[in-house]
Design a protein around this motif. Structure first.
Motif, PDB file in Angstrom:
ATOM      1  N   UNK A  94      53.329  31.283  73.286  1.00  0.00           N
ATOM      2  CA  UNK A  94      52.615  31.834  72.144  1.00  0.00           C
ATOM      3  C   UNK A  94      51.556  30.886  71.593  1.00  0.00           C
ATOM      4  N   UNK A  95      51.867  29.591  71.600  1.00  0.00           N
ATOM      5  CA  UNK A  95      50.988  28.643  70.917  1.00  0.00           C
ATOM      6  C   UNK A  95      50.034  27.912  71.854  1.00  0.00           C
ATOM      7  N   UNK A  96      50.330  27.889  73.140  1.00  0.00           N
ATOM      8  CA  UNK A  96      49.471  27.154  74.075  1.00  0.00           C
ATOM      9  C   UNK A  96      48.830  28.099  75.082  1.00  0.00           C
ATOM     10  N   UNK A  97      49.633  28.788  75.854  1.00  0.00           N
ATOM     11  CA  UNK A  97      49.060  29.645  76.897  1.00  0.00           C
ATOM     12  C   UNK A  97      48.224  30.769  76.314  1.00  0.00           C
ATOM     13  N   UNK A  98      48.781  31.442  75.268  1.00  0.00           N
ATOM     14  CA  UNK A  98      48.063  32.601  74.721  1.00  0.00           C
ATOM     15  C   UNK A  98      46.844  32.216  73.890  1.00  0.00           C
ATOM     16  N   UNK A  99      46.747  30.962  73.458  1.00  0.00           N
ATOM     17  CA  UNK A  99      45.645  30.570  72.577  1.00  0.00           C
ATOM     18  C   UNK A  99      44.554  29.782  73.303  1.00  0.00           C
ATOM     19  N   UNK A 119      43.479  36.999  67.944  1.00  0.00           N
ATOM     20  CA  UNK A 119      44.767  37.348  67.347  1.00  0.00           C
ATOM     21  C   UNK A 119      45.803  36.268  67.638  1.00  0.00           C
ATOM     22  N   UNK A 120      45.871  35.823  68.889  1.00  0.00           N
ATOM     23  CA  UNK A 120      46.845  34.806  69.268  1.00  0.00           C
ATOM     24  C   UNK A 120      46.609  33.510  68.501  1.00  0.00           C
ATOM     25  N   UNK A 121      45.334  33.133  68.362  1.00  0.00           N
ATOM     26  CA  UNK A 121      45.026  31.899  67.653  1.00  0.00           C
ATOM     27  C   UNK A 121      45.327  32.017  66.162  1.00  0.00           C
ATOM     28  N   UNK A 122      45.062  33.175  65.584  1.00  0.00           N
ATOM     29  CA  UNK A 122      45.326  33.373  64.155  1.00  0.00           C
ATOM     30  C   UNK A 122      46.816  33.279  63.858  1.00  0.00           C
ATOM     31  N   UNK A 123      47.622  34.005  64.626  1.00  0.00           N
ATOM     32  CA  UNK A 123      49.069  33.995  64.408  1.00  0.00           C
ATOM     33  C   UNK A 123      49.641  32.613  64.723  1.00  0.00           C
ATOM     34  N   UNK A 124      49.189  31.997  65.808  1.00  0.00           N
ATOM     35  CA  UNK A 124      49.693  30.679  66.177  1.00  0.00           C
ATOM     36  C   UNK A 124      49.374  29.620  65.139  1.00  0.00           C
ATOM     37  N   UNK A 125      48.143  29.645  64.633  1.00  0.00           N
ATOM     38  CA  UNK A 125      47.760  28.666  63.615  1.00  0.00           C
ATOM     39  C   UNK A 125      48.561  28.870  62.337  1.00  0.00           C
ATOM     40  N   UNK A 126      48.743  30.128  61.932  1.00  0.00           N
ATOM     41  CA  UNK A 126      49.502  30.401  60.712  1.00  0.00           C
ATOM     42  C   UNK A 126      50.951  29.943  60.859  1.00  0.00           C
ATOM     43  N   UNK A 127      51.560  30.199  62.009  1.00  0.00           N
ATOM     44  CA  UNK A 127      52.948  29.785  62.236  1.00  0.00           C
ATOM     45  C   UNK A 127      53.075  28.267  62.220  1.00  0.00           C
TER      46      UNK A 127
END
Length: 409
Positions: free
Chosen positions: A26-31, A142-150
Protein backbone atom coordinates in the motif's frame (compact mmCIF):
# COMPACT_ATOMS: atom_id res chain seq x y z
CA UNK A 1 6.37 -27.71 24.98
CA UNK A 2 9.25 -26.78 22.69
CA UNK A 3 7.24 -27.82 19.63
CA UNK A 4 4.31 -25.65 20.79
CA UNK A 5 6.63 -22.69 21.31
CA UNK A 6 8.11 -23.11 17.83
CA UNK A 7 4.65 -23.30 16.27
CA UNK A 8 3.52 -20.15 18.07
CA UNK A 9 6.71 -18.34 17.04
CA UNK A 10 6.24 -19.36 13.41
CA UNK A 11 2.60 -18.22 13.49
CA UNK A 12 3.55 -14.83 14.98
CA UNK A 13 6.31 -14.32 12.42
CA UNK A 14 3.90 -15.23 9.62
CA UNK A 15 1.38 -12.64 10.83
CA UNK A 16 4.11 -10.00 11.09
CA UNK A 17 5.39 -10.82 7.61
CA UNK A 18 1.85 -10.67 6.21
CA UNK A 19 1.18 -7.27 7.73
CA UNK A 20 4.47 -5.79 6.56
CA UNK A 21 3.91 -7.10 3.06
CA UNK A 22 0.45 -5.54 3.02
CA UNK A 23 1.81 -2.22 4.31
CA UNK A 24 4.68 -2.30 1.80
CA UNK A 25 2.24 -2.91 -1.03
CA UNK A 26 0.00 0.00 0.00
CA UNK A 27 2.72 2.47 0.93
CA UNK A 28 5.56 1.59 -1.45
CA UNK A 29 4.46 -0.42 -4.47
CA UNK A 30 1.14 1.35 -4.98
CA UNK A 31 2.60 4.84 -4.49
CA UNK A 32 5.62 4.57 -6.81
CA UNK A 33 5.31 4.70 -10.59
CA UNK A 34 7.88 1.96 -11.10
CA UNK A 35 11.28 0.65 -10.07
CA UNK A 36 13.61 3.36 -8.82
CA UNK A 37 15.23 4.76 -5.71
CA UNK A 38 11.93 5.68 -3.95
CA UNK A 39 10.73 2.10 -4.17
CA UNK A 40 14.11 0.75 -3.10
CA UNK A 41 14.21 3.12 -0.11
CA UNK A 42 10.67 2.22 0.95
CA UNK A 43 11.43 -1.47 0.68
CA UNK A 44 14.55 -1.03 2.81
CA UNK A 45 12.46 0.67 5.52
CA UNK A 46 9.94 -2.17 5.57
CA UNK A 47 12.73 -4.70 5.90
CA UNK A 48 14.76 -2.84 8.53
CA UNK A 49 11.75 -1.98 10.74
CA UNK A 50 10.63 -5.51 11.60
CA UNK A 51 14.23 -6.73 11.82
CA UNK A 52 14.98 -4.07 14.44
CA UNK A 53 11.73 -4.82 16.27
CA UNK A 54 12.42 -8.55 16.53
CA UNK A 55 16.03 -7.81 17.38
CA UNK A 56 15.01 -5.54 20.28
CA UNK A 57 12.67 -8.18 21.70
CA UNK A 58 15.15 -11.01 21.36
CA UNK A 59 18.07 -8.98 22.73
CA UNK A 60 16.13 -8.00 25.86
CA UNK A 61 14.82 -11.48 26.63
CA UNK A 62 18.12 -13.21 25.77
CA UNK A 63 20.16 -10.89 27.99
CA UNK A 64 22.31 -9.59 25.15
CA UNK A 65 25.03 -7.03 25.94
CA UNK A 66 23.35 -3.97 27.37
CA UNK A 67 24.85 -1.65 24.76
CA UNK A 68 23.27 -3.76 22.03
CA UNK A 69 19.93 -3.71 23.84
CA UNK A 70 20.06 0.08 23.99
CA UNK A 71 21.03 0.40 20.33
CA UNK A 72 18.13 -1.82 19.24
CA UNK A 73 15.61 -0.71 21.87
CA UNK A 74 14.59 2.75 20.69
CA UNK A 75 14.22 2.09 16.94
CA UNK A 76 12.92 -1.46 17.39
CA UNK A 77 10.27 -0.72 19.98
CA UNK A 78 9.17 2.53 18.33
CA UNK A 79 8.68 0.61 15.10
CA UNK A 80 6.46 -1.82 17.03
CA UNK A 81 4.11 1.00 18.06
CA UNK A 82 4.32 2.70 14.67
CA UNK A 83 3.49 -0.58 12.88
CA UNK A 84 0.40 -1.06 15.06
CA UNK A 85 -1.06 2.35 14.29
CA UNK A 86 0.02 2.20 10.68
CA UNK A 87 -1.97 -1.00 10.30
CA UNK A 88 -5.04 0.59 11.92
CA UNK A 89 -4.70 3.70 9.76
CA UNK A 90 -4.35 1.64 6.58
CA UNK A 91 -7.46 -0.35 7.49
CA UNK A 92 -9.34 2.92 7.88
CA UNK A 93 -7.89 3.89 4.51
CA UNK A 94 -9.46 0.81 2.94
CA UNK A 95 -12.86 2.15 4.00
CA UNK A 96 -12.12 5.68 2.79
CA UNK A 97 -10.48 4.65 -0.49
CA UNK A 98 -13.71 3.88 -2.45
CA UNK A 99 -15.20 7.23 -1.40
CA UNK A 100 -12.13 9.11 -2.59
CA UNK A 101 -12.10 7.15 -5.83
CA UNK A 102 -15.69 8.20 -6.56
CA UNK A 103 -14.85 11.81 -5.77
CA UNK A 104 -11.88 11.80 -8.16
CA UNK A 105 -13.94 10.11 -10.87
CA UNK A 106 -16.68 12.73 -10.58
CA UNK A 107 -14.18 15.58 -10.76
CA UNK A 108 -12.58 14.06 -13.85
CA UNK A 109 -15.97 13.56 -15.52
CA UNK A 110 -17.01 17.17 -14.87
CA UNK A 111 -13.93 18.64 -16.52
CA UNK A 112 -13.75 18.93 -20.35
CA UNK A 113 -10.93 17.06 -22.03
CA UNK A 114 -8.04 19.40 -23.00
CA UNK A 115 -7.72 20.17 -26.70
CA UNK A 116 -4.47 19.17 -28.41
CA UNK A 117 -2.16 22.06 -29.14
CA UNK A 118 -1.64 22.48 -32.93
CA UNK A 119 1.90 22.67 -34.24
CA UNK A 120 3.27 25.90 -35.72
CA UNK A 121 3.40 25.52 -39.53
CA UNK A 122 6.08 28.24 -39.78
CA UNK A 123 8.27 26.26 -37.34
CA UNK A 124 8.34 22.58 -38.32
CA UNK A 125 10.48 21.73 -35.27
CA UNK A 126 7.58 22.65 -33.01
CA UNK A 127 5.74 19.47 -34.00
CA UNK A 128 8.64 17.44 -32.72
CA UNK A 129 8.85 19.21 -29.35
CA UNK A 130 9.24 16.80 -26.43
CA UNK A 131 6.01 15.73 -24.76
CA UNK A 132 5.72 16.93 -21.14
CA UNK A 133 5.70 14.20 -18.48
CA UNK A 134 2.33 12.59 -18.04
CA UNK A 135 0.39 13.61 -14.96
CA UNK A 136 0.02 10.93 -12.28
CA UNK A 137 -2.99 8.70 -12.81
CA UNK A 138 -5.99 9.00 -10.52
CA UNK A 139 -5.10 5.61 -9.07
CA UNK A 140 -1.61 6.81 -8.17
CA UNK A 141 -2.91 10.05 -6.68
CA UNK A 142 -5.38 8.07 -4.57
CA UNK A 143 -2.73 5.65 -3.33
CA UNK A 144 -0.38 8.48 -2.40
CA UNK A 145 -3.11 10.45 -0.63
CA UNK A 146 -4.27 7.52 1.50
CA UNK A 147 -0.70 6.35 2.16
CA UNK A 148 0.49 9.78 3.23
CA UNK A 149 -2.51 10.28 5.51
CA UNK A 150 -2.01 6.87 7.15
CA UNK A 151 1.70 7.48 7.68
CA UNK A 152 1.22 10.96 9.14
CA UNK A 153 -1.57 9.74 11.44
CA UNK A 154 0.48 6.80 12.74
CA UNK A 155 3.59 8.93 13.23
CA UNK A 156 1.60 11.63 15.03
CA UNK A 157 -0.03 9.16 17.40
CA UNK A 158 3.30 7.53 18.25
CA UNK A 159 5.03 10.89 18.70
CA UNK A 160 2.32 12.08 21.07
CA UNK A 161 2.36 8.80 23.00
CA UNK A 162 6.14 8.93 23.33
CA UNK A 163 6.06 12.49 24.61
CA UNK A 164 3.46 11.44 27.17
CA UNK A 165 5.78 8.76 28.57
CA UNK A 166 8.99 10.80 28.56
CA UNK A 167 7.50 13.83 30.30
CA UNK A 168 6.70 11.52 33.23
CA UNK A 169 3.55 10.28 34.97
CA UNK A 170 0.79 12.42 36.37
CA UNK A 171 -0.19 12.31 40.03
CA UNK A 172 -3.61 10.85 40.75
CA UNK A 173 -5.32 11.02 44.12
CA UNK A 174 -7.96 8.65 45.39
CA UNK A 175 -9.60 8.33 48.80
CA UNK A 176 -10.31 4.81 50.03
CA UNK A 177 -12.50 4.39 53.13
CA UNK A 178 -11.67 1.36 55.28
CA UNK A 179 -14.19 0.24 57.88
CA UNK A 180 -11.54 -1.13 60.26
CA UNK A 181 -9.16 1.82 60.04
CA UNK A 182 -8.92 3.69 63.36
CA UNK A 183 -9.50 7.41 63.52
CA UNK A 184 -5.80 8.00 64.25
CA UNK A 185 -4.89 6.81 60.73
CA UNK A 186 -7.48 8.92 58.90
CA UNK A 187 -5.75 10.65 55.99
CA UNK A 188 -2.77 8.26 55.88
CA UNK A 189 -1.17 8.66 52.43
CA UNK A 190 0.30 5.75 50.46
CA UNK A 191 1.98 6.73 47.21
CA UNK A 192 1.72 3.79 44.80
CA UNK A 193 4.43 3.34 42.17
CA UNK A 194 4.18 0.51 39.67
CA UNK A 195 5.58 -0.61 36.33
CA UNK A 196 8.45 1.85 36.01
CA UNK A 197 10.25 -0.59 33.66
CA UNK A 198 13.73 0.87 33.86
CA UNK A 199 15.79 -0.81 31.17
CA UNK A 200 17.43 -0.22 27.81
CA UNK A 201 14.89 2.47 26.89
CA UNK A 202 13.89 4.24 30.12
CA UNK A 203 16.96 4.90 32.25
CA UNK A 204 18.37 6.97 35.08
CA UNK A 205 16.91 10.28 33.92
CA UNK A 206 13.42 8.81 33.93
CA UNK A 207 13.99 7.31 37.39
CA UNK A 208 15.01 10.74 38.71
CA UNK A 209 11.78 12.28 37.41
CA UNK A 210 9.75 9.54 39.08
CA UNK A 211 11.58 9.96 42.40
CA UNK A 212 11.14 13.74 42.40
CA UNK A 213 7.44 13.36 41.65
CA UNK A 214 6.90 10.75 44.37
CA UNK A 215 8.71 12.82 46.98
CA UNK A 216 6.64 15.86 46.03
CA UNK A 217 3.50 14.03 47.19
CA UNK A 218 4.89 13.98 50.77
CA UNK A 219 3.74 10.41 51.40
CA UNK A 220 3.45 8.64 54.72
CA UNK A 221 4.42 5.42 52.95
CA UNK A 222 5.64 4.50 49.46
CA UNK A 223 4.57 1.23 47.86
CA UNK A 224 6.53 0.01 44.81
CA UNK A 225 4.31 -2.76 43.48
CA UNK A 226 6.50 -4.54 40.94
CA UNK A 227 7.95 -4.36 37.43
CA UNK A 228 10.56 -1.86 38.47
CA UNK A 229 13.16 -3.13 35.98
CA UNK A 230 13.78 -4.93 32.71
CA UNK A 231 17.34 -6.18 32.99
CA UNK A 232 20.06 -7.29 35.36
CA UNK A 233 21.41 -5.55 38.46
CA UNK A 234 24.78 -5.31 36.73
CA UNK A 235 23.33 -3.34 33.83
CA UNK A 236 20.70 -1.28 35.64
CA UNK A 237 22.15 -0.46 39.06
CA UNK A 238 23.06 3.10 37.90
CA UNK A 239 19.53 3.62 36.53
CA UNK A 240 17.91 2.45 39.78
CA UNK A 241 20.27 4.44 42.04
CA UNK A 242 17.98 7.52 42.29
CA UNK A 243 15.43 5.40 44.18
CA UNK A 244 17.72 5.70 47.21
CA UNK A 245 16.35 9.27 47.49
CA UNK A 246 12.74 8.15 48.04
CA UNK A 247 11.46 9.62 51.29
CA UNK A 248 8.39 8.72 53.35
CA UNK A 249 7.66 8.90 57.08
CA UNK A 250 7.10 5.15 57.33
CA UNK A 251 9.49 4.01 54.61
CA UNK A 252 9.38 2.53 51.12
CA UNK A 253 8.20 -1.05 50.52
CA UNK A 254 8.69 -3.23 47.48
CA UNK A 255 7.12 -6.39 46.04
CA UNK A 256 8.19 -8.26 42.93
CA UNK A 257 6.42 -8.16 39.60
CA UNK A 258 6.61 -10.65 36.76
CA UNK A 259 9.45 -8.74 35.07
CA UNK A 260 11.66 -9.03 38.14
CA UNK A 261 11.62 -12.81 37.62
CA UNK A 262 12.54 -12.37 33.96
CA UNK A 263 15.47 -10.24 35.13
CA UNK A 264 16.62 -12.21 38.21
CA UNK A 265 14.37 -11.57 41.20
CA UNK A 266 16.73 -12.58 44.01
CA UNK A 267 19.55 -10.17 43.02
CA UNK A 268 17.03 -7.39 42.61
CA UNK A 269 15.43 -8.00 45.99
CA UNK A 270 18.86 -7.74 47.60
CA UNK A 271 19.77 -4.66 45.60
CA UNK A 272 16.65 -2.67 46.41
CA UNK A 273 17.22 -3.53 50.07
CA UNK A 274 20.74 -2.09 49.78
CA UNK A 275 19.45 1.23 48.42
CA UNK A 276 16.85 1.63 51.16
CA UNK A 277 13.67 -0.09 49.97
CA UNK A 278 12.20 -2.81 52.18
CA UNK A 279 11.12 -5.93 50.25
CA UNK A 280 8.01 -7.72 51.45
CA UNK A 281 8.53 -11.32 50.35
CA UNK A 282 5.34 -12.98 51.55
CA UNK A 283 5.67 -10.91 54.71
CA UNK A 284 3.74 -8.47 56.85
CA UNK A 285 4.55 -5.49 59.03
CA UNK A 286 2.39 -3.65 61.53
CA UNK A 287 2.15 0.03 60.67
CA UNK A 288 0.52 0.81 64.02
CA UNK A 289 -2.94 1.56 62.67
CA UNK A 290 -3.13 -1.22 60.09
CA UNK A 291 -1.25 -4.22 58.72
CA UNK A 292 0.80 -3.86 55.54
CA UNK A 293 1.48 -7.13 53.74
CA UNK A 294 3.19 -8.04 50.51
CA UNK A 295 3.32 -11.21 48.41
CA UNK A 296 5.59 -12.34 45.60
CA UNK A 297 4.21 -12.16 42.10
CA UNK A 298 2.50 -15.29 40.79
CA UNK A 299 5.22 -15.60 38.12
CA UNK A 300 7.55 -16.52 40.98
CA UNK A 301 5.79 -19.86 41.29
CA UNK A 302 7.73 -21.01 38.22
CA UNK A 303 10.95 -20.17 40.09
CA UNK A 304 9.96 -21.73 43.41
CA UNK A 305 9.22 -18.29 44.90
CA UNK A 306 5.49 -17.83 44.38
CA UNK A 307 3.02 -15.97 46.57
CA UNK A 308 2.32 -17.40 50.03
CA UNK A 309 -0.81 -15.73 51.36
CA UNK A 310 -0.92 -17.87 54.49
CA UNK A 311 2.58 -16.76 55.44
CA UNK A 312 1.83 -13.10 54.77
CA UNK A 313 -1.69 -12.96 56.19
CA UNK A 314 -2.56 -16.21 57.95
CA UNK A 315 -1.89 -15.40 61.60
CA UNK A 316 -2.84 -11.74 61.72
CA UNK A 317 -5.44 -10.05 63.93
CA UNK A 318 -8.45 -9.82 61.61
CA UNK A 319 -9.93 -6.94 63.61
CA UNK A 320 -7.21 -4.74 62.13
CA UNK A 321 -7.37 -3.30 58.62
CA UNK A 322 -5.03 -4.98 56.12
CA UNK A 323 -3.47 -3.47 53.00
CA UNK A 324 -1.87 -5.93 50.59
CA UNK A 325 0.78 -5.14 47.96
CA UNK A 326 0.42 -7.59 45.06
CA UNK A 327 1.62 -6.86 41.54
CA UNK A 328 -1.14 -8.47 39.46
CA UNK A 329 -4.84 -7.66 39.87
CA UNK A 330 -5.78 -11.34 39.43
CA UNK A 331 -4.34 -11.92 42.89
CA UNK A 332 -7.45 -10.23 44.31
CA UNK A 333 -9.26 -13.54 44.61
CA UNK A 334 -6.82 -14.78 47.26
CA UNK A 335 -6.90 -11.39 48.92
CA UNK A 336 -10.68 -11.71 49.30
CA UNK A 337 -10.30 -15.19 50.82
CA UNK A 338 -7.83 -13.87 53.37
CA UNK A 339 -9.95 -10.91 54.45
CA UNK A 340 -7.78 -8.14 53.00
CA UNK A 341 -9.40 -4.72 53.07
CA UNK A 342 -7.41 -3.12 50.23
CA UNK A 343 -5.10 -4.54 47.56
CA UNK A 344 -2.73 -2.25 45.67
CA UNK A 345 -1.61 -3.49 42.23
CA UNK A 346 -0.27 -2.50 38.82
CA UNK A 347 0.69 -4.76 35.89
CA UNK A 348 -2.04 -3.82 33.39
CA UNK A 349 -0.59 -0.45 32.24
CA UNK A 350 -4.24 0.37 31.57
CA UNK A 351 -3.68 -1.37 28.24
CA UNK A 352 -0.80 1.06 27.36
CA UNK A 353 -1.56 1.08 23.62
CA UNK A 354 -5.16 1.39 22.46
CA UNK A 355 -6.89 -0.94 21.58
CA UNK A 356 -4.77 -3.08 23.94
CA UNK A 357 -7.00 -1.91 26.78
CA UNK A 358 -9.71 -4.31 25.58
CA UNK A 359 -7.29 -7.24 25.82
CA UNK A 360 -5.97 -6.16 29.22
CA UNK A 361 -9.49 -5.59 30.53
CA UNK A 362 -10.53 -9.10 29.49
CA UNK A 363 -7.48 -10.63 31.19
CA UNK A 364 -7.78 -8.79 34.52
CA UNK A 365 -10.56 -8.31 37.07
CA UNK A 366 -9.83 -4.56 37.09
CA UNK A 367 -8.09 -2.65 34.31
CA UNK A 368 -7.34 0.53 36.26
CA UNK A 369 -8.74 2.51 39.16
CA UNK A 370 -10.66 1.51 42.25
CA UNK A 371 -13.20 -1.31 42.34
CA UNK A 372 -14.75 -3.51 44.99
CA UNK A 373 -14.52 -7.30 44.94
CA UNK A 374 -16.63 -8.71 47.72
CA UNK A 375 -15.48 -7.10 50.95
CA UNK A 376 -12.10 -6.20 49.47
CA UNK A 377 -11.26 -3.08 47.50
CA UNK A 378 -8.74 -3.23 44.66
CA UNK A 379 -6.82 -0.26 43.32
CA UNK A 380 -4.88 -0.74 40.07
CA UNK A 381 -2.38 1.86 38.89
CA UNK A 382 -1.70 2.30 35.16
CA UNK A 383 1.98 2.47 36.04
CA UNK A 384 4.67 5.11 35.79
CA UNK A 385 6.59 3.88 32.74
CA UNK A 386 6.05 1.63 29.76
CA UNK A 387 7.18 -1.79 28.60
CA UNK A 388 8.48 -2.29 25.07
CA UNK A 389 7.53 0.83 23.10
CA UNK A 390 8.04 3.94 25.26
CA UNK A 391 4.59 4.95 24.07
CA UNK A 392 1.17 5.23 25.68
CA UNK A 393 -2.06 5.84 23.79
CA UNK A 394 -5.35 6.10 25.65
CA UNK A 395 -3.74 4.98 28.93
CA UNK A 396 -1.73 7.83 30.50
CA UNK A 397 0.87 6.88 33.08
CA UNK A 398 0.29 7.68 36.72
CA UNK A 399 1.60 7.67 40.24
CA UNK A 400 -1.28 7.43 42.69
CA UNK A 401 -1.64 8.86 46.17
CA UNK A 402 -4.06 6.57 48.00
CA UNK A 403 -5.45 8.36 51.03
CA UNK A 404 -6.95 6.03 53.61
CA UNK A 405 -10.08 7.25 55.31
CA UNK A 406 -11.52 6.06 58.60
CA UNK A 407 -15.27 5.78 58.81
CA UNK A 408 -14.93 6.65 62.49
CA UNK A 409 -13.46 10.07 61.72
Amino acid sequence: MIVLFVLIAVAVLAVLAGFHRYAWRRLVRDTTAGPGWPRRLGTAVFVAGPVLMIGALVAERAGAPFLLQRMLGWPGFLWMAFALYLLLALLVGEVVRPLLRRLLDRRAASQPAPLPEPGNPENPESAAAPTPPAAPTRRLVLARTVGAAATVAAAGIVAGGTYGVLRGPAVKRVTVPLAKLPRSAHGFRITVVSDVHLGPVLGRGFAERVVDLVNSTQPDLIAVVGDLVDGSVEDLAPAVAPLARLRARHGTYFVTGNHEYFSGADPWVEHVREIGLRPLENARVEMGAFDLAGVNDITGASYGEGPDYAKALGDRDTSRAAVLLAHQPVMIHEAVRHGVDLQLSGHTHGGQLWPGNFVADAANPTLAGLERHGDTQLYVSRGAGAWGPPVRVGAPSDITVVELASRRA
